[in-house]
Design a protein around this motif. Sequence first.
Motif, mmCIF file in Angstrom:
data_model
loop_
_atom_site.group_PDB
_atom_site.id
_atom_site.type_symbol
_atom_site.label_atom_id
_atom_site.label_comp_id
_atom_site.label_asym_id
_atom_site.label_seq_id
_atom_site.Cartn_x
_atom_site.Cartn_y
_atom_site.Cartn_z
ATOM 1 N N PHE A 184 0.841 -1.198 0.000
ATOM 2 C CA PHE A 184 0.000 0.000 0.000
ATOM 3 C C PHE A 184 0.877 1.249 0.000
ATOM 4 N N ASP A 185 0.488 2.264 -0.781
ATOM 5 C CA ASP A 185 1.301 3.467 -0.945
ATOM 6 C C ASP A 185 0.759 4.650 -0.147
ATOM 7 N N GLY A 186 0.154 4.404 1.008
ATOM 8 C CA GLY A 186 -0.503 5.448 1.780
ATOM 9 C C GLY A 186 0.406 6.569 2.236
ATOM 10 N N ALA A 187 1.647 6.269 2.584
ATOM 11 C CA ALA A 187 2.556 7.314 3.068
ATOM 12 C C ALA A 187 3.111 8.149 1.922
ATOM 13 N N GLY A 188 2.973 7.655 0.719
ATOM 14 C CA GLY A 188 3.462 8.388 -0.447
ATOM 15 C C GLY A 188 2.506 8.265 -1.607
ATOM 16 N N PRO A 189 1.282 8.787 -1.465
ATOM 17 C CA PRO A 189 0.324 8.671 -2.569
ATOM 18 C C PRO A 189 0.902 9.302 -3.834
ATOM 19 N N GLY A 190 0.727 8.657 -4.929
ATOM 20 C CA GLY A 190 1.275 9.142 -6.186
ATOM 21 C C GLY A 190 2.671 8.619 -6.462
ATOM 22 N N VAL A 191 3.265 7.928 -5.474
ATOM 23 C CA VAL A 191 4.579 7.315 -5.681
ATOM 24 C C VAL A 191 4.353 5.807 -5.701
ATOM 25 N N PRO A 192 4.204 5.213 -6.905
ATOM 26 C CA PRO A 192 3.788 3.817 -6.995
ATOM 27 C C PRO A 192 4.718 2.816 -6.320
ATOM 28 N N THR A 193 5.944 3.201 -6.062
ATOM 29 C CA THR A 193 6.883 2.263 -5.434
ATOM 30 C C THR A 193 7.101 2.572 -3.962
ATOM 31 N N CYS A 194 6.250 3.384 -3.378
ATOM 32 C CA CYS A 194 6.397 3.767 -1.969
ATOM 33 C C CYS A 194 6.324 2.544 -1.059
ATOM 34 N N ASP A 195 5.275 1.733 -1.236
ATOM 35 C CA ASP A 195 5.097 0.488 -0.475
ATOM 36 C C ASP A 195 5.262 0.698 1.031
ATOM 37 N N SER A 196 4.650 1.745 1.566
ATOM 38 C CA SER A 196 4.744 2.006 3.001
ATOM 39 C C SER A 196 3.960 0.995 3.821
ATOM 40 N N GLY A 197 2.922 0.402 3.216
ATOM 41 C CA GLY A 197 2.176 -0.664 3.868
ATOM 42 C C GLY A 197 1.019 -0.175 4.722
ATOM 43 N N SER A 198 0.146 -1.103 5.046
ATOM 44 C CA SER A 198 -0.991 -0.848 5.930
ATOM 45 C C SER A 198 -1.528 -2.197 6.396
ATOM 46 N N ALA A 199 -2.452 -2.154 7.338
ATOM 47 C CA ALA A 199 -3.102 -3.376 7.807
ATOM 48 C C ALA A 199 -4.574 -3.063 8.039
ATOM 49 N N TYR A 200 -5.423 -4.057 7.856
ATOM 50 C CA TYR A 200 -6.859 -3.870 7.958
ATOM 51 C C TYR A 200 -7.446 -4.855 8.969
ATOM 52 N N PHE A 201 -8.367 -4.349 9.789
ATOM 53 C CA PHE A 201 -9.131 -5.190 10.705
ATOM 54 C C PHE A 201 -10.537 -5.361 10.149
ATOM 55 N N PHE A 202 -11.039 -6.585 10.192
ATOM 56 C CA PHE A 202 -12.413 -6.878 9.822
ATOM 57 C C PHE A 202 -13.052 -7.628 10.978
ATOM 58 N N GLU A 203 -14.314 -7.346 11.245
ATOM 59 C CA GLU A 203 -15.092 -8.083 12.240
ATOM 60 C C GLU A 203 -16.273 -8.719 11.527
ATOM 61 N N PHE A 204 -16.612 -9.941 11.882
ATOM 62 C CA PHE A 204 -17.771 -10.580 11.269
ATOM 63 C C PHE A 204 -18.615 -11.236 12.346
ATOM 64 N N ALA A 205 -19.903 -11.373 12.059
ATOM 65 C CA ALA A 205 -20.817 -12.056 12.977
ATOM 66 C C ALA A 205 -20.707 -13.542 12.697
ATOM 67 N N PRO A 206 -20.270 -14.350 13.668
ATOM 68 C CA PRO A 206 -19.957 -15.761 13.417
ATOM 69 C C PRO A 206 -21.081 -16.588 12.801
ATOM 70 N N GLY A 207 -22.342 -16.275 13.064
ATOM 71 C CA GLY A 207 -23.418 -17.129 12.565
ATOM 72 C C GLY A 207 -24.053 -16.670 11.279
ATOM 73 N N THR A 208 -23.480 -15.654 10.604
ATOM 74 C CA THR A 208 -24.125 -15.119 9.406
ATOM 75 C C THR A 208 -23.348 -15.484 8.153
ATOM 76 N N SER A 209 -24.018 -15.343 7.006
ATOM 77 C CA SER A 209 -23.379 -15.533 5.714
ATOM 78 C C SER A 209 -23.455 -14.234 4.929
ATOM 79 N N GLN A 210 -22.374 -13.915 4.249
ATOM 80 C CA GLN A 210 -22.323 -12.729 3.419
ATOM 81 C C GLN A 210 -23.187 -12.916 2.179
ATOM 82 N N TYR A 211 -23.811 -11.842 1.706
ATOM 83 C CA TYR A 211 -24.580 -11.904 0.469
ATOM 84 C C TYR A 211 -23.691 -12.452 -0.644
ATOM 85 N N GLY A 212 -24.204 -13.391 -1.386
ATOM 86 C CA GLY A 212 -23.452 -13.953 -2.502
ATOM 87 C C GLY A 212 -22.676 -15.196 -2.152
ATOM 88 N N SER A 213 -22.707 -15.623 -0.879
ATOM 89 C CA SER A 213 -21.908 -16.790 -0.511
ATOM 90 C C SER A 213 -22.710 -18.076 -0.485
#
Length: 194
Positions: A152-181
Amino acid sequence: VFEKQGTQWPETQKLSPPNPSPTQYYGLSVGVNADTILVGANNNHYAAIAGGAVFVYQHPATNWVQAQILLPADLATSDAFGTSVSVSGEHAVIGSLSNDLAPAVGATYIFREVGSTWVQVGKCLASDLTYGDVMGHAAIDGSTVLTPNPAFDGAGPGVPTCDSGSAYFFEFAPGTSQYGSCAAGGPCGNVDRH
């Protein structure tokens, strides 16, 4: 497979892919819970060229036996599904390095063990991914998924080789199914796989 016997960990079995082929990277990723081993092969050609696959092994008696092959509902050529595997209880997250919605950005799929069968119940995508991002690795703990994006180029937008990185958290409800699954004719009545 190594299993503890007393104070030792002897090898008890060697697992092999059911469709051996060069460079499929069987064993690149592995996830384990109490009764299941999931083995990723992200360059496997089982359902699509270099689409990848995850092989499920269960332990009904004295040996581990292949019981299932996991594939995402939207598998495509060069997806590299199985790049990462992480298991927490009855849930597993499986990483893919490519994705049809935006090429080569990666995605994380959530599978749940229902009885003795693993079914896809969700898919994690970040809203700000761009071409060349690699959100294809993930870890799970309970109902929380963490997936990094080292390109991910978040620390240097517009610099395609920046590769500063990022991480994402997701939470899901254990008993549900996503639309389309749900498969066509599934209990949710949804026939749109995308």
